[in-house]
Design a protein around this motif. Sequence first.
Motif, short mmCIF file in Angstrom:
data_model
loop_
_atom_site.label_atom_id
_atom_site.label_comp_id
_atom_site.label_asym_id
_atom_site.label_seq_id
_atom_site.Cartn_x
_atom_site.Cartn_y
_atom_site.Cartn_z
N GLU A 174 0.98 -1.15 0.73
CA GLU A 174 -0.17 -0.11 0.35
C GLU A 174 0.52 0.87 0.29
N PHE A 175 1.95 1.00 -1.28
CA PHE A 175 2.93 2.54 -0.83
C PHE A 175 2.43 3.48 -1.50
N LEU A 176 1.56 3.39 -2.82
CA LEU A 176 1.28 5.35 -3.43
C LEU A 176 -0.12 5.16 -2.02
N GLU A 177 -1.21 4.72 -1.41
CA GLU A 177 -1.52 4.78 -0.30
C GLU A 177 -1.45 5.64 0.62
N SER A 178 0.21 5.09 0.88
CA SER A 178 0.78 5.69 2.36
C SER A 178 1.34 7.20 1.85
N ARG A 179 1.86 7.29 0.41
CA ARG A 179 2.91 8.92 -0.10
C ARG A 179 1.33 9.27 0.13
N LYS A 180 -0.20 8.98 -0.66
CA LYS A 180 -0.83 10.18 -0.33
C LYS A 180 -0.71 10.57 1.28
N LEU A 181 -1.25 9.85 2.53
CA LEU A 181 -1.05 9.70 3.22
C LEU A 181 -0.18 10.98 4.07
N THR A 182 0.61 10.67 3.74
CA THR A 182 2.12 11.69 4.40
C THR A 182 1.47 13.54 3.48
N ALA A 183 1.11 12.68 2.04
CA ALA A 183 0.94 14.44 1.54
C ALA A 183 -0.41 15.73 1.94
N LEU A 184 -1.13 14.73 2.31
CA LEU A 184 -2.21 15.17 3.02
C LEU A 184 -1.80 15.42 4.07
N ASP A 185 -0.86 15.10 5.11
CA ASP A 185 -0.18 15.79 6.20
C ASP A 185 0.63 16.64 6.54
N ILE A 186 1.58 16.81 5.00
CA ILE A 186 1.72 17.62 4.93
C ILE A 186 1.40 19.40 4.49
N CYS A 187 -0.01 19.08 3.60
CA CYS A 187 -1.18 19.72 3.68
C CYS A 187 -1.47 20.47 5.28
N ARG A 188 -1.81 19.66 6.49
CA ARG A 188 -2.57 19.81 7.37
C ARG A 188 -1.10 20.57 8.02
N ILE A 189 0.07 20.69 7.88
CA ILE A 189 0.61 21.69 8.58
C ILE A 189 0.97 22.60 8.33
N TYR A 190 0.78 23.05 6.71
CA TYR A 190 0.63 24.55 6.10
C TYR A 190 -0.86 25.04 6.31
N GLY A 191 -1.74 24.67 6.21
CA GLY A 191 -2.98 24.80 6.50
C GLY A 191 -3.63 25.25 5.91
N VAL A 192 -3.03 24.44 4.46
CA VAL A 192 -3.96 24.69 3.10
C VAL A 192 -4.72 23.01 2.39
N PRO A 193 -5.33 23.28 1.99
CA PRO A 193 -6.49 22.61 1.67
C PRO A 193 -6.38 21.83 0.79
N PRO A 194 -6.33 20.41 0.60
CA PRO A 194 -5.84 19.47 -0.17
C PRO A 194 -6.22 19.87 -1.90
N SER A 195 -7.49 20.15 -2.01
CA SER A 195 -7.51 20.65 -3.24
C SER A 195 -6.25 21.85 -3.81
N ALA A 196 -5.91 23.20 -3.21
CA ALA A 196 -5.92 23.72 -2.79
C ALA A 196 -3.86 23.98 -3.53
N ALA A 197 -3.70 22.30 -3.23
CA ALA A 197 -2.34 21.76 -3.18
C ALA A 197 -2.29 20.54 -4.25
N GLY A 198 -3.41 20.82 -5.22
CA GLY A 198 -3.70 19.93 -6.31
C GLY A 198 -3.99 18.61 -6.16
N ILE A 199 -4.30 18.16 -4.46
CA ILE A 199 -4.75 17.11 -4.63
C ILE A 199 -6.13 16.55 -4.81
N THR A 200 -6.79 15.71 -6.06
CA THR A 200 -8.10 16.56 -5.85
C THR A 200 -8.56 14.43 -6.48
N ASP A 201 -8.87 14.20 -5.60
CA ASP A 201 -9.14 12.89 -5.37
C ASP A 201 -10.59 12.39 -4.87
#
Length: 394
Positions: free
Chosen positions: A259-286
């Motif tokens: 589940e490597f790809l899913e783990s990378r997606k979760l990490t990307a979401l965590d980085i968005c949380r650190i900066y307070g940026v909504p996922p869609s604004a950072a290009g995560i449109t799942d």
Amino acid sequence: MTAEDETRATVQTSDAYLSEFFGQGGGALSYVDPARASGTAVAHRCVMLISELLASVPLHIYRRGERGQRDRAADHPAYSVLHDMPNPMHTAFDLRQSLIASILTHGNAYAEIERNGRGQVTGLHLIDPGTVTVERLRSGRLRYTVTGSPSKVLLQDEVLHIRYRLARDGVMGQSPIQIGRETFNLALSQNDAASKQAAKGFRPEGAVVFAQSINPNQKADVLDKLRQKIERNDTTSGVLVLDGGADWKPFAFSSKDAEFLESRKLTALDICRIYGVPPSAAGITDNATYSNIGEESRALVQRCLAPMARRIEQTMNAALLTEEGRKLFFIEHDLAGLLRGDMAARYAAYRIGRDGGWLSANEIRRLENLPEIEGGDDYLTPLNMATSGKQEGV
């Protein structure tokens, strides 16, 4: 302590919080290289999104009126510094974008303040945060030592110092990358793992199992032949022919199994949380839809950009305006443009304000960047409304 005690002479310092500031408080995964961490795709997008959006909105110096109204103080000496050119090398956008990116990467941003003979601000010059050492004097004021060629020492009134989150010493700002270093370490490790897999052409690793024991020379020969087959020639067919009772046992997990790809997606979401940026604004449109993207855009302004804007405004007010000047002037971003809805929503809101009698035609036209019209300063009075308690027969 007298004013003469505040000198530019360098002194030896030992900051008890320096290791904590750099994220070396303990553990093998404590320190994260800010350059590498901010270079990950999601972190880079978050930093650039926040810095570019805030640098693109107007930053004005306003003059307070007697009745609380505000007017742009375009005649203020620092107005052109913040609005046009802070120095001959950089535009206002360049300087502000660099300062905000530095805050989000290193936790601190510095600019040297240039003043004229009257003490008025006439320029701002960027300072690399990696070259600055900050010292607290016995008076409580700060002194900045900038290494370089040549090195120089600046006093507190000569430096614009914007911090992210204050460290416990109350002097330095903490880097969001070091605050969330475990998340960034995981992201970098995942990037390294993906790079290694790609470099190997995603060829699986495993073991050749023999039914009987073989001598070391035979083992070396088998390994050499496998390397020639799998690693050395990318054009060779992936089919292996093993004899002597040998069996191939792969022991590497595939990306899907782990589940490597899913783990990378979760990490990307965590980085968005650190900066307070909504996922869609950072290009995560799942999970993005037309409606929630609009809501997330407003959340970006209200929960992320507005606090950062206030942090910058208050620091600039303190550093660029004198105590007497702050009674008459103040520096503020204009975030209204980022909060505006689509044309239909805006015009509907203007109609409510115009019909309600609290917006004039010229005020609406200024909001839309249109020129004023003759008679546009008049306000409408609704005919079916009157002051409470003054209706006929009451």
